[in-house]
Design a protein around this motif. Structure first.
Motif, mmCIF file in Angstrom:
data_model
loop_
_atom_site.group_PDB
_atom_site.id
_atom_site.type_symbol
_atom_site.label_atom_id
_atom_site.label_comp_id
_atom_site.label_asym_id
_atom_site.label_seq_id
_atom_site.Cartn_x
_atom_site.Cartn_y
_atom_site.Cartn_z
ATOM 1 N N THR A 43 0.852 -1.191 0.000
ATOM 2 C CA THR A 43 0.000 0.000 0.000
ATOM 3 C C THR A 43 0.886 1.238 0.000
ATOM 4 N N ALA A 44 0.335 2.334 -0.492
ATOM 5 C CA ALA A 44 1.044 3.613 -0.478
ATOM 6 C C ALA A 44 0.014 4.726 -0.364
ATOM 7 N N THR A 45 0.360 5.757 0.377
ATOM 8 C CA THR A 45 -0.565 6.863 0.628
ATOM 9 C C THR A 45 0.162 8.193 0.522
ATOM 10 N N LYS A 46 -0.542 9.165 -0.014
ATOM 11 C CA LYS A 46 -0.025 10.534 -0.088
ATOM 12 C C LYS A 46 -1.137 11.492 0.313
ATOM 13 N N HIS A 47 -0.799 12.485 1.119
ATOM 14 C CA HIS A 47 -1.777 13.488 1.548
ATOM 15 C C HIS A 47 -1.582 14.769 0.740
ATOM 16 N N THR A 72 -5.025 15.979 -10.358
ATOM 17 C CA THR A 72 -4.179 15.772 -9.180
ATOM 18 C C THR A 72 -4.337 14.364 -8.641
ATOM 19 N N ARG A 73 -5.561 13.857 -8.570
ATOM 20 C CA ARG A 73 -5.784 12.497 -8.082
ATOM 21 C C ARG A 73 -5.062 11.485 -8.973
ATOM 22 N N ASN A 74 -5.178 11.672 -10.298
ATOM 23 C CA ASN A 74 -4.549 10.730 -11.222
ATOM 24 C C ASN A 74 -3.028 10.776 -11.125
ATOM 25 N N GLU A 75 -2.473 11.979 -10.995
ATOM 26 C CA GLU A 75 -1.018 12.115 -10.904
ATOM 27 C C GLU A 75 -0.501 11.501 -9.607
ATOM 28 N N ALA A 76 -1.218 11.733 -8.520
ATOM 29 C CA ALA A 76 -0.809 11.149 -7.245
ATOM 30 C C ALA A 76 -0.895 9.629 -7.285
ATOM 31 N N SER A 77 -1.961 9.104 -7.873
ATOM 32 C CA SER A 77 -2.121 7.649 -7.966
ATOM 33 C C SER A 77 -1.027 7.020 -8.817
ATOM 34 N N LYS A 78 -0.651 7.704 -9.899
ATOM 35 C CA LYS A 78 0.415 7.201 -10.768
ATOM 36 C C LYS A 78 1.728 7.080 -10.004
ATOM 37 N N ALA A 79 2.075 8.124 -9.243
ATOM 38 C CA ALA A 79 3.320 8.102 -8.467
ATOM 39 C C ALA A 79 3.263 7.040 -7.376
ATOM 40 N N LEU A 80 2.106 6.868 -6.760
ATOM 41 C CA LEU A 80 1.975 5.894 -5.684
ATOM 42 C C LEU A 80 2.083 4.463 -6.196
ATOM 43 N N ARG A 81 1.544 4.207 -7.384
ATOM 44 C CA ARG A 81 1.656 2.853 -7.948
ATOM 45 C C ARG A 81 3.127 2.500 -8.196
#
Length: 214
Positions: free
Chosen positions: A10-14, A129-138
């Motif tokens: 799992t990975a999370t970003k705020h 922003t959601r898509n960019e954050a999800s891409k980096a987290l994956r």
């Protein structure tokens, strides 16, 4: 003999909220049906005129209002007797704010009006922003899964490790919370300008990776 290693990561970003969805309820009641409706109509006109100005200035991305609803009821008193017929009129207003300073200023003004009630402020991220954050987290989760798989493989006496499948497990690109967080500055014992503190929104992803170790 090949060893199968399965890793869950799992990975999370705020991320700070980028917009706020506001909902207001305008409501009045009284014995005079037409007077009650006119009070709501006047407040609705005032707020929507101001929202139109805010939209032109770029502080509001979009807004809308529902048609007024009017109903009547005859409540019961403490002794069970029927009281005078009461008329109620309400209307809901929604607006998406990009400028949180203007949001606080507007809410402060509107909540001074007796007929206005603040229902909620919902903080959100833009889709980009959601898509960019999800891409980096994956990418982060895959790297972490690979590192863990190599640790397991070495512990089992294996050297070569190869990923053979990756699948999303659980994802949450937003984590919206419909709570309102507001901070009123207090100066000299009196409330000053209402300031809204945007909520930090958690974007989370979870993946399952299967490896073959030799």
């Amino acid at each position: 003999m090949a060893l199968t290693i399965r890793v869950h990561e799992t990975a999370t970003k705020h991320c700070p909220a980028e917009r706020a969805d506001l909902q207001l309820r305008i409501e009045a009641e009284g014995a005079d049906k037409h007077a009650v409706a006119e009070r709501v109509r006047a407040v609705l006109r005032l707020i929507t005129d101001q929202l139109a100005d805010l939209e032109r200035n770029g502080a509001v991305g979009r807004w809308s209002n529902e048609q007024m609803t009017t109903w009547s009821e005859r409540p019961y008193g403490h002794d069970g007797e029927r009281l005078t017929l009461t008329h109620r009129t309400s209307a809901d207003v929604q607006a998406r704010f990009a400028d949180f300073g203007q949001l606080g200023h507007a809410v402060e003004q509107w909540c001074e009006i007796d007929e206005v009630r603040l229902e909620h402020v919902q903080w959100e991220l833009t889709t980009a922003t959601r898509n960019e954050a999800s891409k980096a987290l994956r990418a982060q989760a895959v790297r972490s899964a690979d590192e863990h798989a190599h640790q397991y493989a070495r512990a089992a006496g294996k050297q070569a490790v190869e990923a053979v499948s990756i699948a999303d497990s659980e994802s949450s690109a937003g984590g919206y919370e419909p709570r309102m967080e507001a901070m009123a500055a207090v100066v000299g014992g009196h409330s000053a300008e209402l300031r809204f503190a945007p909520r930090r929104i958690a974007v989370s992803i979870a993946i399952d990776v299967e490896f073959q170790a030799h």
